[in-house]
Write an enzyme that holds these catalytic residues in place. Structure first.
Site, PDB file in Angstrom:
ATOM      1  N   GLN A 190       0.807  -1.223   0.000  1.00 57.90           N
ATOM      2  CA  GLN A 190       0.000   0.000   0.000  1.00 57.90           C
ATOM      3  C   GLN A 190       0.839   1.271   0.000  1.00 57.90           C
ATOM      4  O   GLN A 190       0.308   2.351  -0.243  1.00 57.90           O
ATOM      5  CB  GLN A 190      -0.944   0.012   1.207  1.00 57.90           C
ATOM      6  CG  GLN A 190      -2.106  -0.950   1.097  1.00 57.90           C
ATOM      7  CD  GLN A 190      -3.086  -0.581   0.003  1.00 57.90           C
ATOM      8  OE1 GLN A 190      -3.102   0.529  -0.511  1.00 57.90           O
ATOM      9  NE2 GLN A 190      -3.917  -1.547  -0.373  1.00 57.90           N
ATOM     10  N   THR A 224       7.550 -20.283 -16.282  1.00 61.62           N
ATOM     11  CA  THR A 224       7.626 -19.316 -17.378  1.00 61.62           C
ATOM     12  C   THR A 224       7.166 -17.944 -16.921  1.00 61.62           C
ATOM     13  O   THR A 224       6.110 -17.808 -16.299  1.00 61.62           O
ATOM     14  CB  THR A 224       6.758 -19.786 -18.565  1.00 61.62           C
ATOM     15  OG1 THR A 224       7.209 -21.080 -18.985  1.00 61.62           O
ATOM     16  CG2 THR A 224       6.854 -18.811 -19.727  1.00 61.62           C
ATOM     17  N   CYS A 240     -10.022  -8.510   1.061  1.00 58.84           N
ATOM     18  CA  CYS A 240      -9.740  -9.906   1.389  1.00 58.84           C
ATOM     19  C   CYS A 240     -10.612 -10.425   2.532  1.00 58.84           C
ATOM     20  O   CYS A 240     -10.699 -11.628   2.753  1.00 58.84           O
ATOM     21  CB  CYS A 240      -8.259 -10.076   1.742  1.00 58.84           C
ATOM     22  SG  CYS A 240      -7.151  -9.655   0.376  1.00 58.84           S
TER      23      CYS A 240
END
Length: 380
Positions: free
Chosen positions: A181, A239, A325
């Site tokens: 943040q 990858t 969340c």
């Protein structure tokens, strides 16, 4: 209905330059950086360039940047790395009770493995007291994890002061900082904070979801998070997510260039919001003005936050009751601040972006005023 978006601490709109960078990689420069043909070689060069861009925005060396999938992965990696490096020195960890779940949950898991974790509690304003950290420090402390900016209150925590405490006590503990943040909201570098490990995330700054970075200070003997093909210097195989990395780098460059301008604008907008809401919304409580320029925590005691969030959403205004969340669960941050139940139940987090305007704040004030008239108070 036009949308007024005031939830930038949850995520941000992808910047045009970031979207263009990702599109270029997805449709033109799409080679696998591990391939030996010219498209692969070009992709590898571009990833190296993007790493340098992120490092420049963060103020560190490119070789200290390791790309991750998100802030949560970076936090988990940092904690597991720190305890591995300190495995012969002790099993004590210090963190705060107001950290993101990406720090708290790994710490709880380590407790089940025999680690002792000290959770520092904040004062009524949401700040950690540095004297509490100093009192908690022990010879067997191997990790201190402290966020830079709290995602629910905007409180800036004393990370640099924590580093000085560790130095003064000649502690072997590593210092991890969740700076998700704070990145490109405040001026800092890992060195200025004294951090050994530091986490940032792409989608909080106008990049794409699915990418972040972990700063690992030069000299630390890092161990792999993922084993496989040897990408990220063998520490995080898999990858590379080249479109996300390209967008992240573009957002870093744009945000770094505009940092001072954005800080000044957001600070002014937050001051205007405070004045407007306090003048026009009856019963409103300012829980935390937030030191960071982009987060303001308020409460409408007596009006459940989930009801108010839905009410505002119906009017085209997007904000939250706290961290995305939590998904409606009670906030551990507000609980740790010892707020009254009425204030906790009415919490709202306003988080600003550079595109927000005073006219949008006027609309928010009007909507919140209407909420106090149209919604049924549950009592205070």
């Amino acid at each position: 209905m036009n949308t007024i978006y005031l939830d930038h601490a949850a995520t941000t709109r992808v910047l045009p330059e970031a979207a263009q960078a990702a599109l270029q990689v997805m449709t033109q420069d799409y080679g696998n950086p591990s391939s030996l043909h010219h498209l692969g070689v070009q992709a590898a060069k571009e990833v190296a360039g993007h790493r340098a861009e992120v490092a420049a925005a963060l103020g560190c060396k490119p070789e200290e940047i390791y790309f991750t999938s998100c802030g949560t992965e970076g936090d988990n990696w940092a904690i597991s790395l720190a305890v591995h490096l300190g495995r012969h020195k002790g099993k004590h960890i210090i963190t705060t009770a107001v950290e993101h779940a990406a720090v708290l949950e790994p710490c709880k898991a380590l407790e089940l493995q025999g680690y002792e974790v000290t959770y520092l509690h904040p004062d009524a304003t949401g700040h950690i007291r540095i004297e509490d950290l100093e009192a908690a420090l022990r010879p067997d402390t191997v990790l201190v994890s402290m966020m830079l900016v709290n995602n629910e209150t905007g409180a800036i925590q004393p990370v640099a002061e924590a580093a000085q405490v560790l130095k003064r006590h000649k502690s072997a503990a590593l210092l991890h900082c969740d700076a998700v943040q704070g990145f490109l909201k405040l001026p800092f570098t890992p060195k200025s904070l004294g951090a050994d490990l530091l986490t940032v995330s792409g989608h909080k700054i106008g990049g794409m979801k699915g990418v972040g970075a972990l700063y690992i200070r030069s000299g630390l003997r890092a161990v792999p998070l993922l084993r496989g093909g040897g990408q990220e210097k063998g520490l995080r195989s898999g990858t590379e997510a080249t479109p996300q990395i390209a967008a992240f780098a573009a957002a870093c460059t744009a945000g770094h260039q505009a940092l001072d301008q954005h800080r000044e604008y957001l600070s002014g907008l937050k001051a205007y919001t405070l004045e407007k809401l306090q003048a026009e919304v009856p019963g409103l409580v300012v829980v935390s003005q937030g030191d960071a320029p982009h987060i303001l925590a308020i409460s409408l005691p007596g009006y459940p936050s989930q009801v108010v969030v839905r009410y505002l959403s119906d009017k085209g205004i997007c904000l939250s009751s706290g961290s995305a969340c939590h998904k409606g669960k009670a906030s551990h941050v507000y609980a740790a601040m010892n707020l009254s139940k009425a204030v906790r139940d009415g919490m709202l987090r306003i988080s600003f972006g550079p595109e927000n305007t005073r006219e949008e704040i006027d609309a928010l004030a009007e909507a919140l005023h209407s909420a106090t008239k149209e919604l049924i108070s549950m009592g205070r």
